[in-house]
Write an enzyme that holds these catalytic residues in place. Structure first.
Site, mmCIF file in Angstrom:
data_model
loop_
_atom_site.group_PDB
_atom_site.id
_atom_site.type_symbol
_atom_site.label_atom_id
_atom_site.label_comp_id
_atom_site.label_asym_id
_atom_site.label_seq_id
_atom_site.Cartn_x
_atom_site.Cartn_y
_atom_site.Cartn_z
ATOM 1 N N LYS A 694 38.039 21.543 24.069
ATOM 2 C CA LYS A 694 37.978 20.197 23.497
ATOM 3 C C LYS A 694 38.800 19.164 24.254
ATOM 4 O O LYS A 694 38.747 17.982 23.928
ATOM 5 C CB LYS A 694 38.423 20.238 22.042
ATOM 6 C CG LYS A 694 37.379 20.848 21.114
ATOM 7 C CD LYS A 694 37.793 20.661 19.676
ATOM 8 C CE LYS A 694 36.696 21.092 18.724
ATOM 9 N NZ LYS A 694 37.170 21.014 17.337
ATOM 10 N N GLU A 698 45.283 14.192 25.893
ATOM 11 C CA GLU A 698 45.898 13.066 25.207
ATOM 12 C C GLU A 698 46.310 13.337 23.771
ATOM 13 O O GLU A 698 47.173 12.637 23.234
ATOM 14 C CB GLU A 698 44.942 11.860 25.274
ATOM 15 C CG GLU A 698 44.910 11.281 26.675
ATOM 16 C CD GLU A 698 43.667 10.463 26.976
ATOM 17 O OE1 GLU A 698 43.776 9.250 27.054
ATOM 18 O OE2 GLU A 698 42.592 11.058 27.141
#
Ligand code: MOS
Length: 732
Positions: A694, A698
């Site tokens: 995924k 960040e």
């Protein structure tokens, strides 16, 4: 078979880095190399009335000076239609302090620096717009973000949401201008051969830079080669193309020698973007039981005079909670600065400070546990589209995080934990970040001499791309990681997207994996088709590969090495390239997480120390727990900086950045960082992309500042809604 994906393999480029063998862009040495220094505007708004280069031009070592007076016209300096066009020596207009007004090229860097200091510039100055107050009088409500996302989103019935609310919380949360501050400053070395330009550039996207530079110099893209093999961090400031890269190309064309431009630390504050300051108005309406009936997130953000780059603060609010009535909107004000840009979870990082602070406030107002309030409003489908999640284990993140942290021992009343002079508080927040991926290609070459080379023009910002891709290829090819060499960061290699938006692994790893599997299958089919092979006419499903051999599953001694297969075929190399396409649109894919933090607040001095941190993430399949853990810690450190220290200060009269150095722009150092515990919730997501990853670039900065502000409130009873959380705000 030897499983390598998912193992904590050490960084394959670690030795190169610690021994100084890794050649960063600033270290590039070329024959005949000369150096550039950019002449920067000393005013923030106005025009250049006169440029005197005579003294500088006659200074030892100076080869050429390019200014608006002799700069050729660039084809097009509008690179990112969603919000970046560069004012660059095309006319006399000045839009920001630090704007390049020329470049001095000299035999040595020192001579270029000295030459630049001798260029005399006369200005006609206009009063710049610098402050919020000024910007708010001349902004507008934008329609699009980045040119394609709708800026205004409305769902449900806002009036009904207000009517159904038994409690309404309205607050303003603000975040300051912040700068990326990667350790490695931006740099470019440019060299021309005929009409072909090569740029060694600190870019997060060799292909996007190639496209921009080709556009700028009016060249076919294939005439521009961009190389970026090691990066000392980027955080978004190396994502788009900035003036130094164009000026290096221009200067090299002008003096017909390779030119290197390395930005100084000070120039990094005006040369490659920043995170725009935000003022976010959050309205939460809820029932007494803690069900959201209304969510409004209005963000006022600043951008540069010339551009429309928008810090997309409302992104996360659109998908985070199941609230039927919602409005997200923006107001964009303009100031005389360089253009803001993507920085460390653009949108989510400031946006989730606001939303997750507001959720904490609502939890206190309703006397609910902050986790319970979030569970009450858990989004079972993506509320922005109604699409199912490809997977979502946020609930597990909350539970695992509270268990690891010891959340159940938390007294609900603020200011009820202390230790001597210190007030102690615990806070939490959610995290989320979209799990995007896009098309990427990869090539695998198996050489008869035993070498295996895997290529894709992606990047390693210091996060582990070299290592991850090596693991993915090695496992699929049945080789040890030491046998595989992964090459990246060069437009001569197969296409890969910009390394940003947390999507490098999710885009590139599937391509690497597919290319490696194709190569492996090609080897197997060569073996079974050749009468001299011990595997002649064996069915492929009875064959496995490992340690550089293909062999019969039932009897591994019956088999042969890759080299034997290729040598028999008379081939020196087996080469395959594969491309993996875009994501399924049937699902919404996000990584999720939960932050838990303890702070100690000095009750006399207002100093905040983060003393404990637990971050739990559900981010799909984790390819390397060791590099992943490091990456999460890195994001949390960035989040602690955002929470407690980071703030770019601009002089309101001149537009000059006052803390443009590492002494005055504070970032966390080791002493500021507590023990950090990282946990990943295992997820098996068959829809997100073929690797099930995924993206973790960040998410770990998301919500950090809110968790800390929430802990500070829990410690002190004082709510601070304005980052960074400095002692003056706590004591004031
Ligand atoms: Mo990142 S801010 O997408 O480089």
């Amino acid at each position: 078979m030897n499983k390598i994906i998912g193992k904590s393999v050490n960084r394959v480029d670690g030795r190169l880095k610690v021994t100084g063998e890794a050649t960063y862009t600033g270290d590039i040495k070329l024959e005949n190399l000369v150096y550039g220094r950019i002449i920067q505007s000393r005013i923030a708004r106005g025009r250049v009335s006169q440029i005197d280069t005579e003294i500088a031009a006659n200074t030892p070592g100076v080869i050429a000076i390019i200014t608006q007076n002799n700069c050729p016209k660039f084809n097009n300096l509008n690179f990112f239609p969603g919000g970046q066009s560069l004012p660059l020596l095309q006319d006399d207009q000045i839009y920001y302090l630090g704007q390049p007004l020329g470049v001095v090229i000299a035999e040595t860097q020192e001579q270029a620096n000295y030459g630049a200091s001798l260029v005399g510039i006369k200005y006609e100055q206009t009063k710049p717009t610098i402050t919020w107050e000024e910007a708010l009088t001349q902004g507008h409500e934008p329609e699009k973000i980045f040119g394609f996302l709708p800026a205004k989103i409305t769902r449900g019935d806002l009036e009904l949401g207000e009517k159904e609310a038994e409690i309404i919380l309205e607050q303003l949360y603000t975040t300051p201008m912040e700068h990326h501050n990667p350790l490695e400053p931006s740099a470019t070395t440019a060299t021309w051969e005929g009409d072909k330009l090569t740029l060694y550039d600190t870019t997060q996207g060799v292909f996007s830079t190639q496209k921009a530079i080709a556009q700028c110099f009016n060249l076919p893209p294939e005439n521009v080669r961009v190389v970026s093999q090691f990066l000392g961090g980027g955080f978004g400031c190396k994502a788009l193309v900035w003036p130094h890269t164009i000026l290096a190309g221009l200067a090299a064309l002008y003096v017909k020698r390779p030119v290197k431009i390395v930005l100084t630390r000070k120039e990094m504050y005006t040369g490659c973007g920043y995170r725009a300051p935000t003022r976010q108005y959050l309205t939460l309406g809820a029932t007494k039981g803690g069900n959201l009936t209304l969510l409004k997130h209005h963000s006022k953000v600043l951008t540069s005079w010339l551009d429309n780059f928008i810090e997309p603060c409302g992104l996360a609010s659109n998908t985070m909670y199941a609230c039927p009535n919602l409005e997200i909107s923006y107001y964009l004000g303009k100031i005389n600065t360089t253009t803001p840009t993507f920085m460390r979870a653009p949108g989510e990082a400031p946006g989730m400070f606001a939303l997750e602070s507001a959720m904490d406030e609502l939890a206190y107002a309703l006397e609910l546990d902050p986790i319970q309030l979030r569970l009450n409003n858990y989004a079972q489908v993506d509320p922005s589209t109604g699409k199912p999640w490809s997977s979502k284990s946020l609930e597990a993140c909350y539970y695992k995080g509270s268990e690891l942290f010891g959340w159940e021992k938390r007294p609900s009343t603020p200011r009820s934990m202390g230790n001597g002079n210190y007030l102690v508080g615990w806070g939490m927040s959610s995290a989320a970040f979209p799990a995007n991926s896009t098309q990427a290609s990869a090539k695998v070459k198996i050489l008869t001499n035993g070498e295996v080379i895997v290529q894709s023009a992606t990047h390693d910002l210091g996060t582990g791309t070299y290592t991850i891709m090596t693991q993915v290829a090695a496992e699929a090819l049945g080789l040890g990681v030491e046998k595989v060499k992964f090459q990246l960061g060069d437009t001569n290699l197969p296409n890969a997207p910009l390394t940003g938006n947390s999507m490098t692994t999710s885009s590139v790893a599937p391509a690497v994996h597919k290319a490696a599997l194709t190569a492996r299958n090609a080897l197997i089919s060569k073996a079974i088709q050749h009468p001299n092979s011990p595997l002649y006419q064996v069915s492929p499903e009875n064959i496995d590969v490992d340690l550089g051999r293909v062999f019969l599953k039932q009897n591994p001694t019956r088999g042969e090495t890759y080299q034997e297969i290729l040598t028999r075929q008379g081939e020196s190399v087996l080469e395959v390239e594969e491309t993996v396409g875009t994501q399924s649109q049937n699902y919404s894919s996000h990584a999720f997480g939960a932050n838990f933090v303890e702070v100690w607040v000095d009750s006399d001095l207002g100093l905040i120390q983060v003393t404990r941190y637990v971050g739990v993430y559900a981010a799909g399949r984790i390819l390397n727990p060791k590099t992943a853990r490091s990456q999460m810690i890195g994001g949390i450190v960035g989040g602690i900086g955002m929470a407690l220290m980071e703030e770019t200060v601009i002089d309101r009269y001149s537009g000059s950045i006052l803390n443009n150095n590492f002494s005055d722009y504070l970032v966390p150092v080791n002493g500021d960082i507590p023990p950090i515990e990282i946990e990943f919730i295992p997820e098996n997501d068959p829809y997100v992309n073929p690797m099930g990853t995924k993206g973790i670039g960040e998410i770990s900065i998301v919500g950090v500042a809110a968790a800390i502000a929430n802990a500070v409130y829990h410690a002190t009873g004082k709510r601070i809604r304005d980052l960074p959380l400095t002692p003056d705000k706590l004591l004031g």
